[in-house]
Every structure is written in structure tokens, then in C-alpha cells.
Write a protein that holds these residues in place. Structure first.
Motif, PDB file in Angstrom:
ATOM      1  N   SER A  74       1.715   9.636  -0.390  1.00  0.00           N
ATOM      2  CA  SER A  74       2.831   9.971   0.502  1.00  0.00           C
ATOM      3  C   SER A  74       3.615   8.719   0.890  1.00  0.00           C
TER       4      SER A  74
ATOM      5  N   ASP B 116      -6.035   8.422  -2.060  1.00  0.00           N
ATOM      6  CA  ASP B 116      -5.615   9.044  -0.802  1.00  0.00           C
ATOM      7  C   ASP B 116      -6.694  10.045  -0.396  1.00  0.00           C
TER       8      ASP B 116
ATOM      9  N   TYR C  65      -2.493   1.441  18.056  1.00  0.00           N
ATOM     10  CA  TYR C  65      -1.843   1.143  16.767  1.00  0.00           C
ATOM     11  C   TYR C  65      -1.347  -0.305  16.737  1.00  0.00           C
TER      12      TYR C  65
ATOM     13  N   THR D  42      10.359   3.796   9.225  1.00  0.00           N
ATOM     14  CA  THR D  42      10.704   4.074   7.827  1.00  0.00           C
ATOM     15  C   THR D  42      10.690   5.581   7.628  1.00  0.00           C
TER      16      THR D  42
ATOM     17  N   THR E 210       9.505   8.395   6.382  1.00  0.00           N
ATOM     18  CA  THR E 210       8.338   8.957   5.680  1.00  0.00           C
ATOM     19  C   THR E 210       7.832  10.174   6.460  1.00  0.00           C
TER      20      THR E 210
END
Ligand SMILES: NC(=O)c1ccc[n+]([C@@H]2O[C@H](COP(=O)([O-])OP(=O)(O)OC[C@H]3O[C@@H](n4cnc5c(N)ncnc54)[C@H](O)[C@@H]3O)[C@@H](O)[C@H]2O)c1
Length: 257
Positions: free
Chosen positions: A19, A40, A156, A191, A193
Motif C-alpha cells: 500500500s 506486508d 508516533y 502524503t 496514501t
């Protein structure tokens, strides 16, 4: 005779490759002549990408938080190719949560996915990368969230800051050993995605939320996964032979302000 690709004859392993940025890396690598093991946990998306990429690519299930999975994936590369040149630690992500709301379980999950993955994967792959005696490159997908603070990204941000320093430590270790294996981190801002789309999708007005994320960068848009993959390609190739232990920022000017 076809043109020589920038990764001609190189063997690469990409995590989270089904992905987003990882898939863009796999496409760029194959285009430039590499043989790629896409890995993945989304096996269906992985199979779909494989159908598109053809013979130069293969797919394998690899949960980056599991040492057994890493050992099996590296064993597969060793049997098939006997060599490994490029390792992209791309799988990552994490809950958007602040210091007061984050649970210990969430914290640990984010560190396992983003940080322990780099530890396990580098330990699993380095012996094969070294044994082939050819130039190698390890690319760590960090984030601008590892460079600047954000109240809602405590786990994160901490994880992406940690891997920035891990990349430097790995780079210096390999340089000292005389391995010709380089290691660098990449720091994108938002980004376009599935990760960012689902982040925007959690708010009441997803279109507006996506617009807000786009406006976070001074240039006023999201990065395209292909633009981030172009940096990974540069670091993976021998064009960057003197680039090690550093960070490449791709953020539409975000950290310049
Ligand atoms: N999209 C952004 O705005 C952005 C910005 C900066 C950094 N990044 C980083 O870029 C990397 C790729 O993100 P993306 O935006 O392409 O996300 P994405 O969600 O589109 O892709 C991430 C992939 O990682 C896989 N994955 C999740 N957990 C895994 C596990 N345990 N083992 C193996 N694979 C796993 C997912 O199945 C998915 O295919 C991540 O490390 C992310 O933190 C993304």
C-alpha cells in the motif's frame, strides 16, 4: 538492449509494500531493474500488486513485529538470490493520540510497529547483506513527526524520532565494520496514501480534514507517494554511495518555517 536501470541487478526487500509509499517504492524499484520481495500483512493487496509488477517481484507475508517472520523472509531471499542489497523499513503508522489519552498498550503497539521492526529486520537482514560483499542500503521511513512536535502524535512522534537515531547508529556501525552498507532515514510530511485518507476519514468532514492536512505544508498540498519513493530510490541506488547516517526531509517546506 534495454536501458540500464538505476537498480540493475539489485535485490530489494520492502516492508509494508502492499500500500501507499511502500507500493510506490516497489513500482519504482522494479522499473529501475531491481528484483523486489514485497512484504506486508495485507496479503490480498500484496497479491494484486504482484499481478501488476510481474516476474521481477514476489510477495511474502511479513509482520514486521515478529522475529520469526523476518527470519523466514530473509531465508527466502537467501535461497532464491543468495544476496540482498536494499532493505526498506517502510511499514509503520500509529494512533493519533496525546499524552493524556494514550494507553500503555497503544504506546507499546506503536513502538513495536515502528521501532522494534527496525531492530528485528536489520538484525535479520544484515548478515546476508554483508555476506554478499556488495554495496548495500538500509532505508528507514521516519516522518517529519520525528523532527517536530505534535500534541496529538505522542507515541508516533517518539517512535519516528527513535528510528531517526537508530538509522545513524546502524550507519556508523556498518561504516566502522567496513561493510559498504549505508543507512539513512526519510522524513515525509502528509502524503496521499490510504493511511492519511483514513486519518481524514475519522473526522466529521473528511474532505475538509484532507484539505487541512494538505495546508499543513507551506506548498499547500499533500506529497505524492511517488515523490517519496523517488527519495527511497536515490538512497537505494549507488548514486548515494557517500550518503550515510543522515536524514532526507521531504515536506513541502513544513520544517523550514
Ligand atoms: N502517509 C503519510 O502522510 C506519511 C508521512 C510520513 C511518514 N509516513 C510513513 O510512511 C510509511 C508508509 O506509510 P503509508 O502512508 O504508505 O501507509 P499505508 O497504510 O498506505 O501503508 C502501510 C502498510 O504497512 C502495512 N503494515 C501495517 N502493519 C504492519 C505490520 N505489523 N507488518 C507489516 N506491514 C504492516 C499495512 O498493511 C500497509 O500496507 C509508514 O512508516 C508511515 O509512518 C507516512
Amino acid at each position: 538492449m534495454g536501458r540500464m536501470g538505476r537498480l540493475q541487478s539489485k535485490i530489494a526487500l520492502v516492508t509494508g509494500g502492499a500500500s501507499g509509499i511502500g507500493a510506490a517504492c516497489a513500482r519504482a524499484f522494479v522499473r529501475e531493474g531491481a528484483e523486489v520481495l514485497v512484504t506486508d500483512v495485507q496479503d490480498e493487496a500484496g497479491a494484486a500488486l504482484l499481478a501488476e509488477l510481474g516476474e521481477a517481484a514476489s510477495y511474502r507475508h511479513l509482520d514486521v513485529t515478529r522475529r520469526e517472520d523476518w527470519d523466514a523472509a530473509v531465508a527466502m531471499v537467501r535461497e532464491r538470490h543468495g544476496r540482498l542489497h536494499v532493505l526498506v523499513h517502510n511499514a509503520g503508522g500509529g494512533a493519533a493520540v496525546d499524552i493524556e489519552r494514550v494507553t500503555l498498550e497503544q504506546w507499546r503497539g506503536v513502538q513495536a510497529l515502528n521501532v522494534e521492526s527496525v531492530l528485528l529486520g536489520t538484525q535479520a537482514a544484515l548478515p546476508l547483506m554483508r555476506a554478499c560483499g556488495e554495496p548495500g542500503s538500509i532505508v528507514v521511513m521516519s516522518s517529519v513527526a520525528g523532527l517536530i512536535g505534535e500534541p496529538g502524535l505522542v507515541a508516533y512522534g517518539a517512535a519516528k524520532a527513535a528510528v531517526r537515531m537508530m538509522a545513524k547508529s546502524i550507519a556508523l556501525h556498518c561504516a566502522r565494520k567496513g561493510d559498504r552498507i549505508r543507512c539513512n532515514s526519510i522524513h515525509p510530511s502528509f502524503t496521499d496514501t490510504p493511511l492519511v485518507r483514513s486519518l481524514a476519514g475519522q473526522s466529521k468532514d473528511p474532505d475538509k480534514a484532507l484539505q487541512r492536512l494538505a495546508q499543513a505544508a507551506p506548498v499547500g498540498r499533500l506529497a505524492e507517494p511517488e515523490e517519496v519513493a523517488a527519495l527511497v530510490l536515490y538512497l537505494a541506488s549507488d548514486e548515494s554511495a557517500f550518503v550515510t547516517g543522515t536524514e532526507l526531509v521531504i515536506d513541502g517546506g513544513l520544517t523550514a518555517t
